[in-house]
Design a protein around this motif. Structure first.
Motif, PDB file in Angstrom:
ATOM      1  N   VAL A   1     -46.678  18.283 -13.694  1.00 39.20           N
ATOM      2  CA  VAL A   1     -46.140  17.146 -14.454  1.00 39.20           C
ATOM      3  C   VAL A   1     -44.616  17.088 -14.383  1.00 39.20           C
ATOM      4  CG1 VAL A   1     -45.821  16.209 -16.786  1.00 39.20           C
ATOM      5  CG2 VAL A   1     -48.099  16.944 -16.025  1.00 39.20           C
ATOM      6  N   THR A   2     -43.971  18.219 -14.656  1.00 39.29           N
ATOM      7  CA  THR A   2     -42.510  18.210 -14.833  1.00 39.29           C
ATOM      8  C   THR A   2     -41.740  18.532 -13.566  1.00 39.29           C
ATOM      9  OG1 THR A   2     -42.456  20.553 -15.400  1.00 39.29           O
ATOM     10  CG2 THR A   2     -42.743  19.002 -17.219  1.00 39.29           C
ATOM     11  N   GLY A   3     -42.402  19.194 -12.629  1.00 34.56           N
ATOM     12  CA  GLY A   3     -41.669  19.674 -11.461  1.00 34.56           C
ATOM     13  C   GLY A   3     -40.982  21.004 -11.723  1.00 34.56           C
TER      14      GLY A   3
ATOM     15  N   VAL B   1     -45.522  11.475 -12.475  1.00 38.10           N
ATOM     16  CA  VAL B   1     -45.942  12.872 -12.378  1.00 38.10           C
ATOM     17  C   VAL B   1     -45.298  13.432 -11.119  1.00 38.10           C
ATOM     18  CG1 VAL B   1     -47.913  14.379 -11.943  1.00 38.10           C
ATOM     19  CG2 VAL B   1     -48.120  12.493 -13.560  1.00 38.10           C
ATOM     20  N   LYS B   2     -44.704  14.618 -11.221  1.00 44.19           N
ATOM     21  CA  LYS B   2     -43.982  15.165 -10.074  1.00 44.19           C
ATOM     22  C   LYS B   2     -44.914  15.490  -8.913  1.00 44.19           C
ATOM     23  CE  LYS B   2     -39.690  15.200 -11.406  1.00 44.19           C
ATOM     24  NZ  LYS B   2     -38.511  14.784 -10.671  1.00 44.19           N
TER      25      LYS B   2
ATOM     26  N   PRO C   1     -49.604  26.647 -16.932  1.00 45.34           N
ATOM     27  CA  PRO C   1     -48.364  26.553 -16.144  1.00 45.34           C
ATOM     28  C   PRO C   1     -48.526  25.672 -14.912  1.00 45.34           C
ATOM     29  CG  PRO C   1     -48.877  28.850 -16.661  1.00 45.34           C
ATOM     30  CD  PRO C   1     -50.054  28.036 -17.107  1.00 45.34           C
ATOM     31  N   GLU C   2     -49.699  25.704 -14.309  1.00 44.33           N
ATOM     32  CA  GLU C   2     -49.926  24.840 -13.134  1.00 44.33           C
ATOM     33  C   GLU C   2     -49.818  23.365 -13.518  1.00 44.33           C
ATOM     34  OE1 GLU C   2     -53.536  25.662 -10.954  1.00 44.33           O
ATOM     35  OE2 GLU C   2     -53.154  27.818 -11.006  1.00 44.33           O
TER      36      GLU C   2
ATOM     37  N   GLU D   1     -50.956  14.962  -6.757  1.00 40.89           N
ATOM     38  CA  GLU D   1     -52.104  15.514  -6.064  1.00 40.89           C
ATOM     39  C   GLU D   1     -52.605  16.770  -6.778  1.00 40.89           C
ATOM     40  OE1 GLU D   1     -52.689  17.167  -1.640  1.00 40.89           O
ATOM     41  OE2 GLU D   1     -51.247  15.499  -1.835  1.00 40.89           O
ATOM     42  N   LYS D   2     -51.665  17.641  -7.130  1.00 41.11           N
ATOM     43  CA  LYS D   2     -52.047  18.889  -7.802  1.00 41.11           C
ATOM     44  C   LYS D   2     -52.648  18.607  -9.161  1.00 41.11           C
ATOM     45  CE  LYS D   2     -50.070  22.632  -5.442  1.00 41.11           C
ATOM     46  NZ  LYS D   2     -49.279  23.835  -5.390  1.00 41.11           N
ATOM     47  N   LEU D   3     -52.043  17.677  -9.869  1.00 42.99           N
ATOM     48  CA  LEU D   3     -52.553  17.356 -11.199  1.00 42.99           C
ATOM     49  C   LEU D   3     -53.967  16.781 -11.100  1.00 42.99           C
ATOM     50  CD1 LEU D   3     -51.967  17.310 -14.214  1.00 42.99           C
ATOM     51  CD2 LEU D   3     -51.069  15.000 -13.941  1.00 42.99           C
ATOM     52  N   ARG D   4     -54.146  15.907 -10.137  1.00 48.42           N
ATOM     53  CA  ARG D   4     -55.457  15.298  -9.950  1.00 48.42           C
ATOM     54  C   ARG D   4     -56.500  16.372  -9.633  1.00 48.42           C
ATOM     55  NH1 ARG D   4     -54.504  11.205  -5.873  1.00 48.42           N
ATOM     56  NH2 ARG D   4     -53.271  10.056  -7.416  1.00 48.42           N
TER      57      ARG D   4
END
Lengths: 621, 621
Positions: free
Chosen positions: B525-527, B212-213, B519-520, B216-219
């Motif tokens: 995920v992708t960067g 995951v790019k 979008p976030e 932290e944000k995804l978490r």
């Protein structure tokens, strides 16, 4: 949708002294946001078709944005709009400084000025209270004097003043409106409209505080900004615009030189703000709440005597009075800039008008008789400074040039029109469309005539690196600068719509926030659950409303064109083999129309208006 | 733009056993994202026009999304696409479960199946290795048996299988593809295409891990989800779809009853999943990585014997076999649903086909002779269950109904066509277009024929509360449910484009993430520096590509229409005074075309293709 984000719109009829305060619903704020959005809305809804822009039927709109007045870098701006006396179409300009934020703190999101005062007046807006005050004693004064008198007579040094100097009073068609003495709502002649209404100034003062819907998120965003984004902008806050690019622009062919005639300018290097700092000294200041201090302050002694209260020249000013007039005297450029702020005339149109006159002079279309003996040769710095004064005061040749190059060429005749560098009557800014060809298309289709702000600077999408940001709106590939293909037009469409959205929010283009940050900021401030999509559509709405306004004013697709000069290459410099191909330009313009959802004549279709949720506009088409 | 987000596409030619692995550039991933985006791209680029959908020239595409396989709720999905044997146009369906994630972990983003195997085969994809294996011993087996045999012979219980049962083998035109025994890529007959290729199953197993790019944000996003959003969905994970709405749908007129003939259904209450839990017992399970456990598991003993390995009925199943067939026997509904999963036929098309036959029977267009003595009266639960079997096996009347109601009516004649509830040959889902009129327009213009997923459920934009979310794409006002005006069409345009973007990402519609969250998540995920704008445009791209595919297949605007039934009100219930007005529908469809940038015939314009950055599509129009 209710988040409680609403405010007050002030309406002042100068003919009868009537003052009204209106409270539009929140949906109005959300659909048009502010700034250029409000301007487009009110001009289209409230102006009769084909009125005299300098008559009492025109309306002059000052509009702040949804973000103005909050402590957010880049938001210390406001917009001014009216039917333009320069183009006869949609007139609008944005300006930085402190006045817009003060207006918001004084309790208003926008002011609609109607009618015409019998005698000179100024407006005094003080924490929600509004007075129309006599300005007979101020008429004729330069901006510095007017501001001083107003502050003194109202007894508050912290008052912010937006005003016109003699340029506006004399209805110079590209007169601007100056606030805080050194910030100009420069383009499309808004100062002439103000002058035509006998409105000398608007003084504002306020203490209103606004609630931010999500303080924590906003604080985090600004912290992130101060830690990362703003550090990458060190050049800007040391030297402001123009730094480090003058020579590069000259060598790439982007620097307009001698009325866009030539492709290189040896004096470019000495016009650089780096040199300015070294040789003259340079202080920097910021707009309201901005941590990027990009505004120059210059002080120069004899013989030019440049007063620092009028700030210093931006890149456009340096180009217009420098290379474009063949001048490599930085002090003279600073003086010309200072005079424009004193007199409230637009630096770009003024410089390009003088460059036009110089080329006419060198081609003997204008003679010493026309110029009162001034040798208007390219490179004559003193002549440039003199001409600025003459234009502002409409003296001699200045009276003709005060009409803008389009009308001036019509008066001068003898082929002068081929030296008139304008689109729709508005003089062309300091970016060469033969180099930045997408920007060239942008000049043709901009509703305000040649415009460099809401436009695509092709260089900004020419590198893989730039794509990191622009990919957010789906511009995924770097594009060649001298390309006018459909991908370039698509980028122009997206880019300008976005910028018109920033012009509604009144977010400065120079702040390195982008498509992803701005909706976050708007969300935090207003509580609106907004997105890049919604803001892009606000921008598209504005572009389309402004177009509709122009169509109603009988501008047609014929007005979407560039001066012939740009179809031939330069005779020296980088662009000796590059020019705009008229067929390619024509295609690009038609492609732009169609991608915008307009018909082959550039008229917005009913379906596009409906899709943009502004079907009410169709009644005006 | 380079973020390194790329992957592998597997191409398998069953005619000659050739296996290829392709690696498209990142820009391909970003422009089309995955799922329905890949499907639209490959079908348009690679299929010849007007091929037989059940011939070897058709291609069957399995595509996961950019988010599939990551531990993100709502992303355990994949898409399946091909030219549809049901509609003759764009075929595509999405499905949940575990198979899509396993495919990604096995190393592939998508599979393109070409040609036709001589004998039954299945595909075995094991951590990047691909084998075509004999499936002669599996042909004829129901899904449960097939999965068991495959897992046993490959020696791994954790293998995930997407497959067809006898319905697909028998080329039932609305055969679906089943994975994990209880998840169906249900619509447009993808299972028939699979059957036509002699491809019984695709078994996948993999251990690939993805970076995951921005972990932290995804978490943080998922934490926020688990704390807030998901708690508001308690009904879903206790009872799944349909809970608490059956009676309400019946009383509002939204519940299709007796082949869309009637406006009320007294048995609605007993069909509610709440009753199901109480009286039958109900377990819930989730798709891959999802914390919303909305999938039902039902076990029923004699006489129905519903095997829990086949899950339980969704709302569409309950409606199709329940009210739509006049049946108020929940156990029979569960059995019909179980059979569909055993045989791999679509619950909606199956139920609507049976409802059609029932109405024909009650109107004596079908007789006992046609039905082999089955009394096909509305409400006959046993007959419904029997007919499901007969359709899957193409026995008796089932053979005719297996063609779908459009073709069945053509065979049955005698006015049967007026009971054929379909658009473009695809049977209408369980939402009444007389109530949700925007959805009715959506049925007509959906590229796959009547579709309830990428469609506007008018109720979702009828309240001020809903606007909080939809305002992010500029739907700012609540709209009346029975309205077909331009604002409704605009909402349909925006909404369906967004949903098609989710179909590319393969984000489940039921996860309460919206225009701003998604979008976030994609960014994390992708960067990719993506936005709501970019994702909306991906969706618009897909809608437009699917439309272009249909135009190439000679579908025309005449195919964008509803059955006549919907132009008359119900004779009982809430909609006795409400029906769709044909003129309003016609206008709405044309307005939809135009707002999409299509011409009056619904053909995407060249400029729209260019604006969407898919000008290559124009060669197919």
């Amino acid at each position: 949708m209710v988040n409680g984000y609403t405010g007050n719109i002030l309406r002042v009829d100068l003919t009868n002294g009537k003052i009204l305060i209106e409270n539009p619903e929140e949906i109005f704020y959300r659909r048009y946001i502010g700034g250029e959005g409000f301007v487009a809305y009110y001009l289209l809804k409230e102006l009769k078709a084909r009125i005299d822009p300098l008559g009492p039927e025109n309306k002059l709109i000052f509009a702040a944005g949804s973000l103005t007045g909050f402590a957010i870098p880049g938001t210390g701006r406001n917009s001014v709009g009216a039917k333009s006396p320069l183009t006869g179409g949609f007139g609008e300009a944005e300006v930085g400084g402190y006045w817009g934020a003060e207006l918001k703190h004084a309790g208003f999101d926008a002011i609609i000025i109607e009618g015409k005062a019998k005698n000179p007046v100024y407006l005094w807006i003080n924490d929600g209270k509004v007075e129309i005050k006599d300005a007979s004693h101020l008429w004729g004064k330069i901006t510095g004097e007017t501001e001083a008198v107003i502050k003194k007579e109202l007894g508050d040094k912290l008052i912010r003043v937006a005003q016109i100097g003699p340029g506006g009073e004399h209805l110079v068609r590209y007169a601007c409106i100056i606030n805080d003495l050194r910030n100009a709502a420069g383009r499309t002649g808004m100062g002439a409209v103000m002058g035509s209404k006998n409105l000398k100034a608007i003084a504002v003062r306020g203490h209103k505080k606004f609630a931010v819907k999500n303080k924590e998120k906003l604080r985090a965003k600004i912290k992130e900004f101060n830690e990362v984004a703003y550090k990458s902008f060190s050049g800007y806050f040391k030297y402001g615009t123009g730094y480090g690019i003058m020579e590069q622009f000259a060598s790439s062919g982007n620097l307009p030189t001698r009325n866009f005639r030539d492709g290189d300018f040896k004096g470019a290097k000495v016009l650089d703000p780096g040199i300015m700092k070294e040789e003259i000294g340079l202080k920097m200041e910021a707009c309201y709440a901005c941590s990027i201090r990009c505004k120059k302050i210059v002080e120069i002694g004899e013989p030019w005597n440049v007063d620092p209260i009028y700030g210093g020249p931006e890149y456009e000013s340096i180009g217009a009075f420098g290379s474009n007039c063949g001048v490599d005297d930085l002090r003279a450029v600073c003086k010309a800039n200072e005079l424009c702020n004193k007199y409230s005339i637009d630096v770009i149109s003024t410089g390009v008008s003088i460059g036009f006159a110089m080329e006419c002079y060198e081609n003997e279309i204008l003679t010493d008789e026309d110029t009162d003996g001034i040798a208007l040769n390219f490179g004559n710095a003193e002549a440039v400074v003199k001409m600025v004064e003459m234009i502002a005061k409409r003296e001699g040749l200045g009276d003709i040039l005060a009409e803008g190059v389009k009308r001036a060429a019509e008066k001068i005749k003898n082929g002068a029109d081929k030296y008139a560098m304008h689109v729709k009557g508005q003089e062309i800014p300091m970016h060469e469309p033969r180099l930045k060809q997408g920007l060239g298309v942008g000049y043709t289709i901009s509703p305000t005539g040649a415009e460099h702000m809401a436009n695509l600077h092709d260089t900004s999408i020419a590198s893989e690196r730039a794509m990191a940001s622009h990919s957010a709106i789906g511009i995924l590939e770097p594009l060649k600068i001298d390309d006018l293909g459909i991908k370039k037009v698509r980028a122009l469409v997206y880019y300008t719509n976005w910028q018109n959205s920033l012009n509604a929010l009144l977010m400065c283009y120079f702040v390195p926030w982008d498509y992803v940050d701005i909706p976050e900021i708007v969300r935090a401030v207003t509580g609106w659950h907004t997105s890049t999509w919604e803001l892009m559509k606000v921008g598209e709405r504005i572009t389309t409303m402004a177009r509709a306004f122009n169509m109603r004013e009988a501008l047609t697709k014929k007005d979407d064109w560039l001066p012939e000069r740009f179809f031939k290459p330069h005779t020296s410099g980088a662009l000796v083999e590059t020019a705009i191909k008229p067929d390619e330009l024509k295609n690009a313009i038609i492609n732009y129309y169609k991608m915008m959802g307009w018909d082959d004549d550039g008229i917005p279709t009913k379906s596009k208006l409906e899709e943009l949720d502004i079907d009410w506009v169709s009644q005006y088409l």
